[in-house]
Design a protein around this motif. Structure first.
Motif, PDB file in Angstrom:
ATOM      1  N   MET A   1       9.888  91.523  16.750  1.00  0.00           N
ATOM      2  CA  MET A   1      10.583  91.193  18.001  1.00  0.00           C
ATOM      3  C   MET A   1      10.110  89.847  18.515  1.00  0.00           C
ATOM      4  O   MET A   1       8.906  89.621  18.710  1.00  0.00           O
ATOM      5  N   GLY A   2      11.056  88.940  18.694  1.00  0.00           N
ATOM      6  CA  GLY A   2      10.728  87.653  19.278  1.00  0.00           C
ATOM      7  C   GLY A   2      10.361  87.793  20.741  1.00  0.00           C
ATOM      8  O   GLY A   2      10.854  88.683  21.436  1.00  0.00           O
ATOM      9  N   LYS A   3       9.476  86.927  21.196  1.00  0.00           N
ATOM     10  CA  LYS A   3       9.013  86.949  22.581  1.00  0.00           C
ATOM     11  C   LYS A   3       9.683  85.812  23.351  1.00  0.00           C
ATOM     12  O   LYS A   3       9.433  84.635  23.078  1.00  0.00           O
ATOM     13  N   LEU A   4      10.516  86.190  24.293  1.00  0.00           N
ATOM     14  CA  LEU A   4      11.224  85.210  25.113  1.00  0.00           C
ATOM     15  C   LEU A   4      11.283  85.736  26.536  1.00  0.00           C
ATOM     16  O   LEU A   4      11.634  86.893  26.759  1.00  0.00           O
ATOM     17  N   GLU A   5      10.915  84.894  27.486  1.00  0.00           N
ATOM     18  CA  GLU A   5      10.988  85.283  28.894  1.00  0.00           C
ATOM     19  C   GLU A   5      11.761  84.234  29.669  1.00  0.00           C
ATOM     20  O   GLU A   5      11.965  83.105  29.201  1.00  0.00           O
ATOM     21  N   LYS A   6      12.180  84.642  30.865  1.00  0.00           N
ATOM     22  CA  LYS A   6      13.026  83.786  31.679  1.00  0.00           C
ATOM     23  C   LYS A   6      12.531  83.819  33.124  1.00  0.00           C
ATOM     24  O   LYS A   6      12.079  84.857  33.611  1.00  0.00           O
ATOM     25  N   VAL A   7      12.614  82.672  33.771  1.00  0.00           N
ATOM     26  CA  VAL A   7      12.388  82.619  35.211  1.00  0.00           C
ATOM     27  C   VAL A   7      13.657  82.073  35.852  1.00  0.00           C
ATOM     28  O   VAL A   7      14.248  81.109  35.340  1.00  0.00           O
ATOM     29  N   ILE A   8      14.115  82.720  36.904  1.00  0.00           N
ATOM     30  CA  ILE A   8      15.276  82.244  37.645  1.00  0.00           C
ATOM     31  C   ILE A   8      14.783  81.787  39.013  1.00  0.00           C
ATOM     32  O   ILE A   8      14.137  82.558  39.731  1.00  0.00           O
ATOM     33  N   LEU A   9      15.028  80.540  39.335  1.00  0.00           N
ATOM     34  CA  LEU A   9      14.539  79.940  40.574  1.00  0.00           C
ATOM     35  C   LEU A   9      15.712  79.540  41.459  1.00  0.00           C
ATOM     36  O   LEU A   9      16.716  79.002  40.972  1.00  0.00           O
ATOM     37  N   GLN A  10      15.542  79.774  42.748  1.00  0.00           N
ATOM     38  CA  GLN A  10      16.575  79.394  43.710  1.00  0.00           C
ATOM     39  C   GLN A  10      15.958  78.548  44.817  1.00  0.00           C
ATOM     40  O   GLN A  10      14.837  78.827  45.263  1.00  0.00           O
ATOM     41  N   PHE A  11      16.675  77.515  45.248  1.00  0.00           N
ATOM     42  CA  PHE A  11      16.162  76.570  46.239  1.00  0.00           C
ATOM     43  C   PHE A  11      17.199  76.349  47.341  1.00  0.00           C
ATOM     44  O   PHE A  11      18.362  76.736  47.214  1.00  0.00           O
TER      45      PHE A  11
END
Length: 411
Positions: free
Chosen positions: A324-334
């Motif tokens: 399993m590949g390791k991929l993460e995400k961050v969603i930022l709002q301004f």
């Protein structure tokens, strides 16, 4: 003049690698692995059990439509076996495809889903009143994607992303020709060696400037795509390109598509499967018996399931060559969009060591200043270890600020 530090008004950080029902983002070929291992994993066992999903689809691995198409393949296997009662494990794209196909044929089909929701590794979250995907975000290979056809049929908005034209910058100076470095690498690698050995041998032949460009290409085009360090990847991973031309995102979120796909199906949520007994003419899944079982759980979870009898050697060998590949995400709002505008909405950041290498500006699509960053493989440990979600979000914001400064330096 003091440098302004931007602070997001809202953020969301994923943890797919530690999610017990995924244990990673999507499948990847480990050293020695080939597309044939994917096909082998999906072979039908004694006309009563089949493993299905993106990991079994050699044509479109790691993609939602790859999972969907493989779910349809599994359903056809159940129909060919004459099954009248089928249990599908997992309500992701593969499981939903199988269940929809079987339902259309009047087959008694129940979907068992461990989570309290459908969609698997597709999931839309709400952030500041807008929708954003924490998992899969694009309908890839759009022209031949059956899920794209469903989205268009139901009038879902689909916005094209031009991955060929990112707004890019490097942390340590001018941006080199990364595309040319990648082409040269793929042409000159000795594929008789392991991927790590081949890359090491190639890198020592390069001048420093070319080596820098090549490392950027490896980080962006290989590690960020396959989501594992090169030491844990097969040479064949070079050929499993995920990005296509005309890929489109769903500004309303993937979950609106998943909701359409799950309609009228018998889905039992919060029902994790631990045991699959296929030792007799039927299959016993936990304590339920069926004629045929379609198992669509991710590779990381599949390795922890208890099969009676154990999976045949062919499947075990296939599993040994898939991870399993390791991929993460961050969603930022301004409050406002302070970063440079990209016509494609696609941004790349070449850092050493690699960090938040890929960004998608969602602002125009969702109507609020929102941007999503991706991070993969070893970089996750460097950025996530010992940090709260807020600290991770702030570290990602700092990386975005560094990228913005490199694109548009302050005089």
């Amino acid at each position: 003049m003091e440098k302004r530090v931007h602070r997001p008004t809202a953020w969301h950080v994923t943890h797919w690698s530690s999610d017990p029902f995924s244990l990673g983002a999507y499948s990847a070929l480990l050293p020695g692995g080939t597309p044939q291992h994917r096909t082998a994993l999906g072979q039908v066992l004694h006309e009563r059990l089949v493993i299905a999903g993106e990991a079994c689809n050699a044509g479109a691995p790691a993609m939602t439509h790859g999972a969907w198409n493989d779910g349809l393949r599994a359903a056809e296997a159940a129909l060919s076996a004459g099954a009248r009662k089928v249990i599908v494990i997992g309500a992701g794209c593969a499981g939903l495809a199988a269940a929809q196909r079987l339902r259309a044929e009047g087959i008694d089909c129940t979907v068992l889903e461990a989570r309290g929701r459908t969609g698997g590794r597709t999931h839309t979250v709400e952030l500041g009143g807008v929708k954003a995907d924490e998992g899969a975000a694009w309908l890839q290979h759009f022209a031949e994607n059956p899920l794209a056809a469903v989205a268009l049929q139901h009038g879902l908005a689909c916005i094209e992303t031009d991955f060929s034209c990112p707004l890019a910058a490097a942390s340590d100076g001018d941006l080199p020709d990364v595309d040319a470095a990648w082409i040269a690498l793929t042409k000159r690698l000795d594929r008789r060696l392991t991927l790590a050995e081949a890359i090491n041998r190639y890198m020592v032949t390069l001048e420093p400037a070319h080596a820098r460009a090549t490392q950027f290409a490896i980080d962006a085009n290989l590690v960020l795509e396959a989501c594992l360090p090169v030491e844990r990847l097969s040479v064949s991973a070079l050929d499993e390109e995920g990005v296509g031309y005309g890929d489109r995102m769903l500004p309303g979120g993937y979950s609106e598509l998943v909701d359409l796909l799950a309609k009228r199906l018998d889905i039992r949520l919060n029902t994790p499967v631990m045991r699959i007994d296929w030792s007799s003419t039927g299959v016993k899944v936990n304590d339920e018996v069926c004629d045929f079982c379609i198992c669509t759980v991710p590779v990381g979870v599949l390795k922890a399931l208890h099969f009676t009898p154990a999976l045949p050697e062919t499947q075990q060998q296939a599993l040994a060559h898939l991870g399993m590949g390791k991929l993460e995400k961050v969603i930022l709002q301004f409050d406002g969009r302070w970063w440079p505008y990209s016509r494609s909405g696609y941004l790349r950041w070449y850092d050493q060591p690699a960090s938040w290498g890929e960004w998608l500006d969602l602002t125009d699509a969702v109507g609020k200043p929102t941007i999503a960053g991706l991070i993969a493989a070893d970089a996750i440990e460097r950025q996530f270890s010992g940090r709260t979600d807020e600290q991770i979000a702030m570290a990602a914001t700092e990386a975005l600020q560094a990228w913005a400064a490199a694109i548009r330096p302050t005089p």
